[in-house]
Design an enzyme around this catalytic site. Structure first.
Site, PDB file in Angstrom:
ATOM      1  N   HIS A   1     -16.606  -1.283 -60.773  1.00 26.92           N
ATOM      2  CA  HIS A   1     -15.591  -0.298 -60.380  1.00 26.92           C
ATOM      3  C   HIS A   1     -16.105   1.130 -60.572  1.00 26.92           C
ATOM      4  O   HIS A   1     -15.863   2.014 -59.743  1.00 26.92           O
ATOM      5  CB  HIS A   1     -14.317  -0.481 -61.206  1.00 26.92           C
ATOM      6  CG  HIS A   1     -13.616  -1.774 -60.982  1.00 26.92           C
ATOM      7  ND1 HIS A   1     -13.600  -2.777 -61.932  1.00 26.92           N
ATOM      8  CD2 HIS A   1     -12.903  -2.249 -59.933  1.00 26.92           C
ATOM      9  CE1 HIS A   1     -12.901  -3.801 -61.464  1.00 26.92           C
ATOM     10  NE2 HIS A   1     -12.467  -3.512 -60.258  1.00 26.92           N
TER      11      HIS A   1
ATOM     12  N   GLN B   1     -12.713  -9.131 -47.751  1.00 27.90           N
ATOM     13  CA  GLN B   1     -11.721  -8.070 -47.942  1.00 27.90           C
ATOM     14  C   GLN B   1     -12.203  -6.766 -47.331  1.00 27.90           C
ATOM     15  O   GLN B   1     -11.431  -6.052 -46.662  1.00 27.90           O
ATOM     16  CB  GLN B   1     -11.465  -7.873 -49.439  1.00 27.90           C
ATOM     17  CG  GLN B   1     -10.604  -6.666 -49.775  1.00 27.90           C
ATOM     18  CD  GLN B   1     -10.386  -6.511 -51.261  1.00 27.90           C
ATOM     19  OE1 GLN B   1      -9.476  -7.115 -51.822  1.00 27.90           O
ATOM     20  NE2 GLN B   1     -11.214  -5.714 -51.923  1.00 27.90           N
TER      21      GLN B   1
ATOM     22  N   LEU C   1     -20.425  -8.790 -61.105  1.00 31.47           N
ATOM     23  CA  LEU C   1     -19.378  -8.327 -62.009  1.00 31.47           C
ATOM     24  C   LEU C   1     -18.009  -8.587 -61.387  1.00 31.47           C
ATOM     25  O   LEU C   1     -17.793  -8.345 -60.205  1.00 31.47           O
ATOM     26  CB  LEU C   1     -19.542  -6.839 -62.287  1.00 31.47           C
ATOM     27  CG  LEU C   1     -20.773  -6.412 -63.094  1.00 31.47           C
ATOM     28  CD1 LEU C   1     -20.736  -4.912 -63.347  1.00 31.47           C
ATOM     29  CD2 LEU C   1     -20.840  -7.155 -64.412  1.00 31.47           C
ATOM     30  N   SER C   2     -17.101  -9.084 -62.197  1.00 34.78           N
ATOM     31  CA  SER C   2     -15.741  -9.376 -61.749  1.00 34.78           C
ATOM     32  C   SER C   2     -14.816  -9.318 -62.949  1.00 34.78           C
ATOM     33  O   SER C   2     -15.190  -9.736 -64.055  1.00 34.78           O
ATOM     34  CB  SER C   2     -15.668 -10.772 -61.115  1.00 34.78           C
ATOM     35  OG  SER C   2     -14.317 -11.158 -60.904  1.00 34.78           O
TER      36      SER C   2
END
Length: 274
Positions: free
Chosen positions: A34, A150, A181-182
């Site tokens: 993020h 998405q 990464l999640s």
């Protein structure tokens, strides 16, 4: 800021000063991926707005909405440290007030892959992102390539609805062992986390095999078998056109290998360019 009115007022101030704005939509539980979106936004725009909203309309009835990690204070501190200028953190009531009755559906791109395994998911995504783009009025919006279906869905929706925000894809950020990464990685036990490293490694092996001339069907079948042998139960392993997500049987154009797996109670997704 908690309200659309406050968000729009601040963006108007920036625009009046000649400043451009990038939006980073998130559901919180932020990680380095993020923050890479924030950095990409700062590279393109004068100001960056991040949103945190765990959107109920993109979760199915048996999915993890109630247990999805929520840690607003930590997320706000991380965003501030990354140089983000504003956090928009609305309530469900602000986003979906009484009487809300509209939805956005993107046909075609959402029919298969995650769309087939999570009915209604992309309708919820398209609806909430269309709202966020309209609310922020940003010049750019940053989306990670890890959620590749998405990304394409949002790009199609923005084009179809004449939303002027440029949708920017940002490369996937990975752990040292390759796992993307999640926020959902936090669900994994230590043993599951160790096994999860086989997920990207298997996709990389399939990608390399296809590039080397192995038949697409063979490479995908071998990847599926390898994942199952490791206890990573795939929902799908597929090679798709990088723009349309139509099936690719011969590597004659840019493609992506996409997969979703279930490891214990956790579902993970990943994709690679081929």
């Amino acid at each position: 800021m908690r309200t659309v009115a406050a968000l729009r007022a601040r963006v108007r101030e920036w625009n009046a000063a000649g400043q451009s704005v990038a939006l980073v939509p998130t559901m919180g539980a932020l990680h380095a991926g993020h923050l890479a979106l924030v950095a990409a936004g700062l590279a393109r725009a004068d100001r960056v707005v991040a949103s945190i909203f765990v959107n109920p309309t993109q979760f199915g009835p048996n999915e993890d909405f109630s247990r999805y990690p929520r840690r607003e204070a930590e997320d706000a501190a991380a965003l501030a440290g990354a140089g983000c200028h504003l956090l928009f953190a609305p309530t469900v009531e602000e986003m979906y007030p009484a009487g809300f009755a509209s939805s956005v559906q993107v046909a075609g791109l959402t029919a298969e892959l995650d769309g087939a395994h999570r009915p209604g998911h992309f309708d919820g995504v398209a609806t909430v992102v269309s709202k966020l783009l309209n609310q922020a009025g940003a010049d750019f919006a940053m989306f990670g390539e890890k959620d590749y279906q998405q990304l394409l869905t949002v790009r199609r929706m923005a084009a179809d609805l004449d939303i002027p925000t440029e949708i920017v894809g940002v490369p996937t950020v990975r752990e040292a062992d390759g796992l993307a990464l999640s926020s959902r990685n936090a669900y994994l036990s230590a043993e599951e986390r160790a096994r999860a490293a086989l997920f990207p490694k298997t996709l990389m092996a399939a990608r390399d095999a296809i590039r080397a001339g192995t038949a697409v069907e063979t490479a995908l079948a071998e990847a599926d078998a390898a994942l199952r042998a490791a206890g990573l139960v795939p929902d799908y392993v597929a090679l798709r056109d990088a723009e349309t997500l139509l099936p690719v049987t011969v590597l004659d154009r840019p493609a992506r290998i996409l997969s979703a797996i279930r490891l214990g109670s956790t579902r993970l997704i990943d994709n690679l360019a081929v």
